[in-house]
Design a protein around this motif. Structure first.
Motif, PDB file in Angstrom:
ATOM      1  N   HIS A  51       0.844  -1.198   0.000  1.00  0.00           N
ATOM      2  CA  HIS A  51       0.000   0.000   0.000  1.00  0.00           C
ATOM      3  C   HIS A  51       0.885   1.256   0.000  1.00  0.00           C
ATOM      4  CE1 HIS A  51      -2.741  -3.124   1.563  1.00  0.00           C
ATOM      5  NE2 HIS A  51      -3.697  -2.411   0.989  1.00  0.00           N
ATOM      6  N   PRO A  52       1.499   1.565  -1.130  1.00  0.00           N
ATOM      7  CA  PRO A  52       2.317   2.788  -1.191  1.00  0.00           C
ATOM      8  C   PRO A  52       1.406   4.027  -1.201  1.00  0.00           C
ATOM      9  CG  PRO A  52       2.153   1.800  -3.357  1.00  0.00           C
ATOM     10  CD  PRO A  52       1.479   0.850  -2.411  1.00  0.00           C
ATOM     11  N   PRO A  53       1.950   5.204  -0.896  1.00  0.00           N
ATOM     12  CA  PRO A  53       1.142   6.430  -0.972  1.00  0.00           C
ATOM     13  C   PRO A  53       0.540   6.587  -2.366  1.00  0.00           C
ATOM     14  CG  PRO A  53       3.241   6.862   0.113  1.00  0.00           C
ATOM     15  CD  PRO A  53       3.320   5.469  -0.428  1.00  0.00           C
ATOM     16  N   GLU A  54      -0.758   6.915  -2.421  1.00  0.00           N
ATOM     17  CA  GLU A  54      -1.449   6.918  -3.707  1.00  0.00           C
ATOM     18  C   GLU A  54      -1.101   8.134  -4.565  1.00  0.00           C
ATOM     19  OE1 GLU A  54      -5.602   6.475  -2.981  1.00  0.00           O
ATOM     20  OE2 GLU A  54      -5.342   4.634  -1.835  1.00  0.00           O
ATOM     21  N   ASN A  55      -1.078   9.321  -3.977  1.00  0.00           N
ATOM     22  CA  ASN A  55      -0.731  10.558  -4.698  1.00  0.00           C
ATOM     23  C   ASN A  55      -1.548  10.721  -5.989  1.00  0.00           C
ATOM     24  OD1 ASN A  55       1.404  11.738  -3.049  1.00  0.00           O
ATOM     25  ND2 ASN A  55       2.620   9.957  -3.619  1.00  0.00           N
ATOM     26  N   LYS A  56      -2.837  10.480  -5.894  1.00  0.00           N
ATOM     27  CA  LYS A  56      -3.703  10.616  -7.060  1.00  0.00           C
ATOM     28  C   LYS A  56      -4.527  11.908  -7.032  1.00  0.00           C
ATOM     29  CE  LYS A  56      -4.188   5.619  -7.885  1.00  0.00           C
ATOM     30  NZ  LYS A  56      -3.833   5.498  -9.300  1.00  0.00           N
ATOM     31  N   ALA A  57      -4.711  12.483  -5.873  1.00  0.00           N
ATOM     32  CA  ALA A  57      -5.574  13.663  -5.773  1.00  0.00           C
ATOM     33  C   ALA A  57      -4.992  14.869  -6.512  1.00  0.00           C
ATOM     34  CB  ALA A  57      -5.798  14.015  -4.302  1.00  0.00           C
ATOM     35  N   GLN A  58      -3.659  14.920  -6.648  1.00  0.00           N
ATOM     36  CA  GLN A  58      -3.046  16.091  -7.274  1.00  0.00           C
ATOM     37  C   GLN A  58      -3.557  16.309  -8.698  1.00  0.00           C
ATOM     38  OE1 GLN A  58      -1.558  13.641  -5.537  1.00  0.00           O
ATOM     39  NE2 GLN A  58       0.586  14.125  -5.051  1.00  0.00           N
ATOM     40  N   SER A  59      -3.706  15.236  -9.469  1.00  0.00           N
ATOM     41  CA  SER A  59      -4.033  15.393 -10.886  1.00  0.00           C
ATOM     42  C   SER A  59      -5.527  15.277 -11.186  1.00  0.00           C
ATOM     43  CB  SER A  59      -3.282  14.330 -11.712  1.00  0.00           C
ATOM     44  OG  SER A  59      -3.589  13.029 -11.253  1.00  0.00           O
ATOM     45  N   THR A  60      -6.361  15.054 -10.161  1.00  0.00           N
ATOM     46  CA  THR A  60      -7.805  14.949 -10.395  1.00  0.00           C
ATOM     47  C   THR A  60      -8.563  16.184  -9.943  1.00  0.00           C
ATOM     48  OG1 THR A  60      -8.058  13.780  -8.278  1.00  0.00           O
ATOM     49  CG2 THR A  60      -7.818  12.429 -10.264  1.00  0.00           C
ATOM     50  N   ALA A  61      -7.831  17.227  -9.532  1.00  0.00           N
ATOM     51  CA  ALA A  61      -8.498  18.456  -9.074  1.00  0.00           C
ATOM     52  C   ALA A  61      -9.073  19.244 -10.241  1.00  0.00           C
ATOM     53  CB  ALA A  61      -7.508  19.318  -8.279  1.00  0.00           C
ATOM     54  N   ARG A  62      -8.611  18.993 -11.456  1.00  0.00           N
ATOM     55  CA  ARG A  62      -9.093  19.708 -12.647  1.00  0.00           C
ATOM     56  C   ARG A  62      -9.838  18.753 -13.569  1.00  0.00           C
ATOM     57  NH1 ARG A  62      -4.260  21.811 -11.227  1.00  0.00           N
ATOM     58  NH2 ARG A  62      -4.121  24.092 -11.084  1.00  0.00           N
ATOM     59  N   GLU A  63     -10.651  19.337 -14.426  1.00  0.00           N
ATOM     60  CA  GLU A  63     -11.344  18.543 -15.434  1.00  0.00           C
ATOM     61  C   GLU A  63     -10.348  18.085 -16.499  1.00  0.00           C
ATOM     62  OE1 GLU A  63     -14.691  17.659 -15.414  1.00  0.00           O
ATOM     63  OE2 GLU A  63     -14.485  18.416 -13.364  1.00  0.00           O
ATOM     64  N   LEU A  64     -10.761  17.131 -17.302  1.00  0.00           N
ATOM     65  CA  LEU A  64      -9.935  16.672 -18.413  1.00  0.00           C
ATOM     66  C   LEU A  64      -9.741  17.813 -19.402  1.00  0.00           C
ATOM     67  CD1 LEU A  64      -8.549  14.152 -19.649  1.00  0.00           C
ATOM     68  CD2 LEU A  64     -10.691  13.697 -20.838  1.00  0.00           C
ATOM     69  N   GLU A  65      -8.466  18.087 -19.767  1.00  0.00           N
ATOM     70  CA  GLU A  65      -8.156  19.259 -20.588  1.00  0.00           C
ATOM     71  C   GLU A  65      -7.623  18.844 -21.959  1.00  0.00           C
ATOM     72  OE1 GLU A  65      -6.588  22.785 -18.169  1.00  0.00           O
ATOM     73  OE2 GLU A  65      -5.728  21.067 -17.101  1.00  0.00           O
ATOM     74  N   ASN A  66      -7.692  19.799 -22.887  1.00  0.00           N
ATOM     75  CA  ASN A  66      -7.140  19.620 -24.234  1.00  0.00           C
ATOM     76  C   ASN A  66      -5.979  20.588 -24.414  1.00  0.00           C
ATOM     77  OD1 ASN A  66      -8.986  17.644 -25.498  1.00  0.00           O
ATOM     78  ND2 ASN A  66     -10.526  19.208 -25.092  1.00  0.00           N
ATOM     79  N   PRO A  67      -4.755  20.089 -24.539  1.00  0.00           N
ATOM     80  CA  PRO A  67      -3.601  20.977 -24.724  1.00  0.00           C
ATOM     81  C   PRO A  67      -3.618  21.578 -26.121  1.00  0.00           C
ATOM     82  CG  PRO A  67      -2.920  18.691 -24.919  1.00  0.00           C
ATOM     83  CD  PRO A  67      -4.369  18.661 -24.524  1.00  0.00           C
ATOM     84  N   PRO A  68      -2.809  22.610 -26.366  1.00  0.00           N
ATOM     85  CA  PRO A  68      -2.755  23.223 -27.715  1.00  0.00           C
ATOM     86  C   PRO A  68      -2.281  22.213 -28.765  1.00  0.00           C
ATOM     87  CG  PRO A  68      -1.692  24.625 -26.071  1.00  0.00           C
ATOM     88  CD  PRO A  68      -1.959  23.330 -25.396  1.00  0.00           C
ATOM     89  N   LEU A  69      -2.684  22.454 -29.996  1.00  0.00           N
ATOM     90  CA  LEU A  69      -2.268  21.595 -31.106  1.00  0.00           C
ATOM     91  C   LEU A  69      -0.767  21.731 -31.316  1.00  0.00           C
ATOM     92  CD1 LEU A  69      -3.219  19.758 -33.463  1.00  0.00           C
ATOM     93  CD2 LEU A  69      -3.341  21.834 -34.862  1.00  0.00           C
ATOM     94  N   PRO A  70      -0.013  20.633 -31.265  1.00  0.00           N
ATOM     95  CA  PRO A  70       1.443  20.726 -31.447  1.00  0.00           C
ATOM     96  C   PRO A  70       1.792  21.139 -32.878  1.00  0.00           C
ATOM     97  CG  PRO A  70       0.801  18.616 -30.489  1.00  0.00           C
ATOM     98  CD  PRO A  70      -0.443  19.257 -30.986  1.00  0.00           C
ATOM     99  N   ALA A  71       2.890  21.854 -33.015  1.00  0.00           N
ATOM    100  CA  ALA A  71       3.353  22.243 -34.345  1.00  0.00           C
ATOM    101  C   ALA A  71       4.043  21.075 -35.055  1.00  0.00           C
ATOM    102  CB  ALA A  71       4.312  23.426 -34.240  1.00  0.00           C
ATOM    103  N   ARG A  72       4.534  20.134 -34.276  1.00  0.00           N
ATOM    104  CA  ARG A  72       5.302  19.015 -34.850  1.00  0.00           C
ATOM    105  C   ARG A  72       5.007  17.751 -34.053  1.00  0.00           C
ATOM    106  NH1 ARG A  72      11.015  17.159 -34.498  1.00  0.00           N
ATOM    107  NH2 ARG A  72      11.752  16.652 -36.601  1.00  0.00           N
ATOM    108  N   LEU A  73       4.690  16.694 -34.754  1.00  0.00           N
ATOM    109  CA  LEU A  73       4.388  15.418 -34.114  1.00  0.00           C
ATOM    110  C   LEU A  73       5.429  14.375 -34.527  1.00  0.00           C
ATOM    111  CD1 LEU A  73       0.543  15.354 -34.732  1.00  0.00           C
ATOM    112  CD2 LEU A  73       1.662  15.698 -32.538  1.00  0.00           C
ATOM    113  N   ILE A  74       5.850  13.565 -33.567  1.00  0.00           N
ATOM    114  CA  ILE A  74       6.808  12.473 -33.816  1.00  0.00           C
ATOM    115  C   ILE A  74       6.054  11.168 -33.636  1.00  0.00           C
ATOM    116  CG2 ILE A  74       8.988  11.431 -33.115  1.00  0.00           C
ATOM    117  CD1 ILE A  74       9.743  14.141 -31.878  1.00  0.00           C
TER     118      ILE A  74
END
Length: 577
Positions: free
Chosen positions: A15-38
């Protein structure tokens, strides 16, 4: 809503520390469209895809860029519209840090879709047609090593799948991609599960979710209302999200050592894969994006994003507010099973989390101390192995013993190393030992292949030599008969008795050939083979008189022929005496 089905426990676990609350405080987001994809050509278990585009080609979003190469492969599609600038080696998210061949796509900023072919009435399709849609969409498992989904659904004929397990446990600390996926796309996930049901026709569908995700559980139960899908809340324990472990928790069945879930009638798919199946079939969209967790104390705003496949990692970190001065280590995946990556590498289909940890979060491991035989590693092992024994065998490179103690049943979860008071890097030792064993097996396989080829060649040469000897004998017999016929004809023309000297010669030849023992025949074939080898070498030397290598080959071949001929003559002379 039916009652909570029975669940079982698994051995070991931590039972390690979960540390999940940090990234669930916000809604699911859409980052900007990348200029270059690999877009690496290898984003799954199996063989690389083959590009069907070239540098300079203009492509649309969702357009096919690379096709499958063999059964275990996944096609690759354009995550946005733009121009193919190159197909070359590029950074790749792997523990080795090596580069991989990739398609480089420069975005035009328009994000224009290619023509899609949605199938809202998918229930009218046969399972084979649905499998083709999943295969053509390039879907691989989004929760593990990236096994091609269509290939996994095509179980062997002797496998009858009676239980479909959907893995939504997400037990690794920090990672919340599946959690947010279920919160926002529960209805689509249930539709994807129904499509999988239509293909497999299982008797039951079980969705396992750890009890530290109450919002996801509520959303999934609401979406599954009235459907033959059981949403099962399981206790939070690492590594309950392992495929074999989750199957045991939900069904009580244990996958046999070295076996597959299909061997016990179970097939497991990740919840993110179910969402990708919905998009591929209902919307006609290939797998071009996935939910990725961006977390760690080095980020100002940890979050989850719907990231395009091929987005450079550094762009996502910048979107989440990376503080470079605080970053100690960048990990793809969680702290237990993840690996360090370069921020120049892209997100691929199996990328579920980017952990930007500070030195306090991810401190360097202390120097390992001698094993004190405390046994904590054995208590924590979910596969019920003996980590301490495997440790000693790995140090001694005793590979037969490692296999005898089922090293390859280790899922490399890291539970043993987590509880080890001596800080021994057990998982690293096991991973290295597995690699060594695979390398040795590959060498043995190649050596066996070479040996079989040599033996087959020798047998072929012997058969050819024997056939040539038979042909020579047949020619000699025909010549003897022809000579006898000519002499008989000449004698008859002179009105004199025909000579009969040929008959004894023919009889002598036949008697000689018939009296050769198998050993003498083998020696004769060896002598013939050596003679032919010598003749070939002499012809080659005649054509290339200045070739020193050919000159050096002649004396050994002459000696080999002389020895073979002498052995044959000695064998025949001894028989005659």
């Amino acid at each position: 809503m039916s009652a909570q089905p029975r669940i079982w426990d698994i051995p070991g676990g931590i039972h390690p520390p979960e540390n999940k609350a940090q990234s669930t405080a916000r809604e699911l987001e859409n980052p900007p469209l990348p200029a270059r994809l690999i877009l690496p050509l290898l984003q799954h278990i199996g063989s690389r895809t083959k590009p069907v585009v070239s540098a300079g080609d203009r492509v649309l979003k969702g357009q096919l860029l690379a096709v499958t190469d063999g059964k275990f492969s996944c096609s690759l599609h354009a995550p946005t519209s733009g121009i193919i600038s190159a197909i070359e080696n590029a950074p790749y998210p792997h523990a080795s840090g090596l580069h991989e061949p990739a398609i480089i796509l420069e975005s035009d900023g328009e994000d224009r879709w290619a023509e899609l072919q949605p199938t809202p009435d998918w229930r009218s399709l046969e399972p084979v047609a649905l499998l083709e849609l999943i295969d053509s969409a390039g879907i691989s498992g989004l929760g593990g090593a990236g096994f091609p989904t269509a290939a996994k659904l095509l179980s062997r004929p002797d496998h009858r799948i009676d239980t479909l397990v959907i893995n939504a446990a997400e037990c690794e600390p920090y990672i919340t991609a599946d959690d947010m996926c279920m919160r926002h796309y529960a209805a689509q996930i249930i539709t994807g599960i129904q499509i999988l049901r239509h293909i497999l026709s299982p008797e039951q569908v079980l969705v396992g979710i750890e009890d530290n995700k109450p919002e996801a559980i509520a959303a999934m139960r609401a979406a599954a209302e009235g459907e033959p899908v059981s949403i099962i809340e399981i206790p939070t324990k690492y590594p309950s999200g392992g495929e074999k472990q989750l199957i045991q928790i939900l069904t009580g069945r244990e996958v046999p050592s070295g076996g597959l879930p299909a061997d016990i009638g179970v097939l497991c798919q990740n919840v993110g894969t179910a969402l990708a199946v919905h998009d591929a079939v209902v919307l006609g969209r290939p797998l071009i994006h996935r939910v990725v967790t961006l977390t760690g104390a080095a980020l100002e705003r940890p979050t989850n994003v719907m990231a395009l496949i091929g987005t450079p990692i550094h762009e996502l970190l910048a979107f989440a507010g990376l503080q470079p001065e605080r970053l100690h280590r960048l990990v793809m995946g969680g702290p237990m099973m993840g690996f360090t990556v370069d921020s120049a590498a892209p997100v691929i289909k199996t990328s579920n989390c980017l952990l930007a940890g500070t030195i306090d979060e991810l401190p360097p491991p202390p120097p390992p101390l001698p094993c004190i035989r405390c046994g904590l590693c054995a208590e924590a092992c979910p596969a019920e192995l003996l980590p301490q024994q495997l440790h000693w065998f790995a140090l001694g490179k005793d590979y037969p013993q490692l296999e005898r103690y089922n090293l390859f049943d280790c899922i490399e979860c890291g539970a043993c190393a987590y509880v080890c008071p001596s800080h021994i890097p057990l998982v690293h030792q096991y991973r290295a030992a597995k690699s060594e064993i695979r390398s040795i097996e590959l060498q043995h396989s190649r050596a066996d292949h070479s040996r079989r080829r040599f033996e087959e060649r020798q047998a072929r040469l012997e058969r050819e030599a024997e056939q040539r000897e038979r042909d020579r004998q047949a020619r000699a017999e025909r010549a003897a008969r022809a000579k006898a016929a000519r002499e008989a004809k000449a004698a008859s023309e002179k009105d004199t008795p025909a000579p009969v000297a040929v008959a004894p010669d023919l009889a002598r030849i036949q008697a000689k050939n018939s009296t050769l023992t198998p050993e003498q025949k083998q020696l004769k074939v060896a002598a013939s083979t050596a003679r032919m080898a010598l003749q070939r070498a002499r012809k080659q030397l005649a054509a290339n008189p200045d070739n020193l290598d050919l000159q050096a080959q002649i004396p050994p071949l002459e000696q080999a022929y002389a020895d073979a001929q002498r052995a044959f003559e000695q064998a025949t002379s001894q028989e005659g005496s």
